[in-house]
Design an enzyme around this catalytic site. Structure first.
Site, PDB file in Angstrom:
ATOM      1  N   TYR A 123       0.673   7.819  -0.952  1.00 34.28           N
ATOM      2  CA  TYR A 123       0.485   6.507  -0.313  1.00 34.28           C
ATOM      3  C   TYR A 123       1.040   5.472  -1.287  1.00 34.28           C
ATOM      4  CZ  TYR A 123      -2.723   2.682   1.392  1.00 34.28           C
ATOM      5  OH  TYR A 123      -3.309   1.522   1.855  1.00 34.28           O
ATOM      6  N   GLU A 127       1.894  -2.185  -6.381  1.00 36.85           N
ATOM      7  CA  GLU A 127       3.102  -2.497  -7.168  1.00 36.85           C
ATOM      8  C   GLU A 127       2.679  -3.036  -8.533  1.00 36.85           C
ATOM      9  OE1 GLU A 127       5.681  -5.002  -4.850  1.00 36.85           O
ATOM     10  OE2 GLU A 127       5.811  -3.477  -3.258  1.00 36.85           O
ATOM     11  N   PRO A 128       3.630  -3.108  -9.477  1.00 32.74           N
ATOM     12  CA  PRO A 128       3.256  -3.620 -10.798  1.00 32.74           C
ATOM     13  C   PRO A 128       2.585  -4.995 -10.716  1.00 32.74           C
ATOM     14  CG  PRO A 128       5.457  -2.671 -10.869  1.00 32.74           C
ATOM     15  CD  PRO A 128       5.036  -2.657  -9.431  1.00 32.74           C
ATOM     16  N   ALA A 130       1.084  -6.346  -7.866  1.00 30.51           N
ATOM     17  CA  ALA A 130       0.147  -6.531  -6.747  1.00 30.51           C
ATOM     18  C   ALA A 130      -0.648  -5.267  -6.479  1.00 30.51           C
ATOM     19  CB  ALA A 130       0.911  -6.935  -5.478  1.00 30.51           C
ATOM     20  N   GLN A 279     -41.140  10.836 -20.649  1.00 31.60           N
ATOM     21  CA  GLN A 279     -41.032  10.056 -19.413  1.00 31.60           C
ATOM     22  C   GLN A 279     -39.689   9.296 -19.349  1.00 31.60           C
ATOM     23  OE1 GLN A 279     -43.781   6.727 -18.651  1.00 31.60           O
ATOM     24  NE2 GLN A 279     -44.609   8.002 -17.037  1.00 31.60           N
ATOM     25  N   GLU A 363      -8.531   2.556  -4.399  1.00 32.55           N
ATOM     26  CA  GLU A 363      -8.936   2.341  -2.991  1.00 32.55           C
ATOM     27  C   GLU A 363      -9.819   1.108  -2.829  1.00 32.55           C
ATOM     28  OE1 GLU A 363      -9.456   5.133  -0.041  1.00 32.55           O
ATOM     29  OE2 GLU A 363      -8.309   6.682  -1.039  1.00 32.55           O
ATOM     30  N   GLY A 364      -9.462   0.063  -3.571  1.00 33.63           N
ATOM     31  CA  GLY A 364     -10.226  -1.180  -3.536  1.00 33.63           C
ATOM     32  C   GLY A 364     -11.271  -1.169  -4.634  1.00 33.63           C
TER      33      GLY A 364
END
Ligand code: FAD
Length: 380
Positions: A123, A127-128, A130, A279, A363-364
């Protein structure tokens, strides 16, 4: 009645994937991390078992697996090795925009062969300059007679060196923002396509990440997905199906970290008793279990929503945000429970912690998931 359990078919699918993951993947996870070698052998076995490329529609011979089933496979495979699982899931990330486009010629030419053979895909969106700001991409596709000519550079592309084809997002109308973006399939061997060096990443090291450059790459117009201007919708729409699976990966990796932490805590002694009797340690384990169970329910909800035809962007983002952040916390706590040994490569938890980090980024990012949920709730 609301259902919180798997049916028999789902149980079988999950158990088959878990069995494969425990027996064949987890024993190789350390070696995959150390060598950073692409796990082609394991991917071929996954393909033989019908668990790779399972999204391919039945119409072209695939399983047409729903998102829910896909999440079950992802959780189980990531319990073995998150990097290996990412290589497998990158195929789905590339395929889903193609499936959504309903371009049946492209389905036949590119998706159908993935059923018979263990073929890979990528996919190509980031980009560098964005990443989160997808509308800021600079790659262009210019129509010249019956062809498109693509120029631009993509960055951080998973599977790039092994992909037979790429889903590429490019601008056909650079002045129109996200409405001027179009999706294409580009065969990897097309003249003008150059694959960069393998990136030396912190975690998930066996997964292959590279830059891809398109220099006057000519493709026939039949490889356009949908119509000009549909690209942003296709590229982002894919996440509704793939983010639940990435969140499921987080659940699998977290589960592995908790299992390692429990085993260690029960055999390590300090101050004359095993550390699990403190604990402070049991609270950390309990919080791991809480977050794993909650993340799994969000994954299932996000899967069911999209499989039943409802828009699930809200749940997909909640699942990815919660599961990724939980996975980072859980793997960090697992290292804590191992003490000094946790910080050392002899033990698996430092690898799990490094493997976890990317889930808050690709993926965000976790911030972008918050942005999406905030916008949906507030209408901003
Ligand atoms: C190992 C790996 C594999 C990848 N695989 C793929 C792939 O197969 N295909 C692909 O296309 N891409 C892939 N990516 C790219 C990945 O999706 C991007 O790195 C990610 O979307 C973030 O983009 P960026 O790196 O440009 O960060 P930026 O967008 O520059 O963000 C930097 C920081 O700013 C934050 N930020 C940005 N905007 C906002 C905002 N509005 N509000 C609050 N915070 C904000 C981000 O959350 C982040 O913390 C991969 C990346 C890696 C590292």
């Amino acid at each position: 009645m609301a259902m919180f359990d798997l049916n028999e078919t789902q149980k079988q699918l999950y158990e088959m994937a878990k069995d494969f993951s425990n027996k064949e993947v987890w024993p190789k996870a350390k070696e995959l991390d150390e060598t950073a070698k692409f796990p082609m052998d394991l991917l071929k076995k996954t393909h033989e078992l019908g668990m790779l490329n399972a999204f391919v529609p039945e119409e072209v011979g695939g399983l047409g697996l729903e998102t829910f089933g896909h999440c079950l496979i992802s959780e189980a495979l990531a319990m073995g090795s998150a990097g290996f699982c990412t290589a497998a899931l990158a195929n789905d990330l590339a395929s889903v925009p193609v499936i959504l486009s309903e371009n049946k010629l492209v389905w036949k030419e590119f998706l159908a062969p993935m059923v018979d053979e263990c073929l890979m895909a990528s996919y190509c969106v980031t980009e560098p300059g964005a990443g989160s700001d997808v509308a800021g991409i600079k790659t262009t596709a210019k129509k010249v007679k019956d062809k498109y000519v693509i120029n631009g550079s993509k960055m951080w592309i998973t599977n790039a060196n092994y992909a037979n084809w790429f889903f590429v997002l490019a601008k056909t109308d650079p002045a129109a923002g996200h409405k001027g973006m179009t999706g294409f399939v580009v065969p990897a061997k097309t003249p003008g396509v150059t694959i960069g060096r393998k990136e030396d990443n912190m975690g998930q090291r066996c997964s292959d990440t590279r830059g891809v450059t398109f220099d006057n790459v000519e493709i026939p117009e039949k490889y356009l997905l949908g119509k000009e201007g549909d690209g942003f919708k296709l590229a982002m729409g894919a996440f509704d199906r793939t983010r639940p699976a990435v969140a499921a990966q987080c659940v699998g990796l977290s589960q592995r970290a908790m299992m390692c932490a429990i085993d260690y805590a029960k055999q390590r002694s300090a101050f004359g008793k095993v550390i699990s009797e403190n604990q402070g340690i049991s609270f950390m384990i309990a919080e791991m279990a809480r977050d794993i169970e909650a993340a799994r329910l969000l994954v299932w909800k996000a899967g069911v929503e999209v499989d039943e035809g409802r828009k699930n962007t809200y749940f997909a983002s909640l699942a990815k945000m919660f599961a990724a952040d939980a996975c980072m916390r859980i793997t960090t706590d697992a290292v804590q429970i191992f003490g000094g040994y946790g910080y050392n490569k002899e033990y698996p938890v430092e690898m799990l912690m490094r493997d976890a980090k990317i889930f808050q980024i690709f993926e965000g990012t976790s911030q972008i998931q918050r942005l999406i949920v905030g916008r949906l709730l507030l209408g901003n």
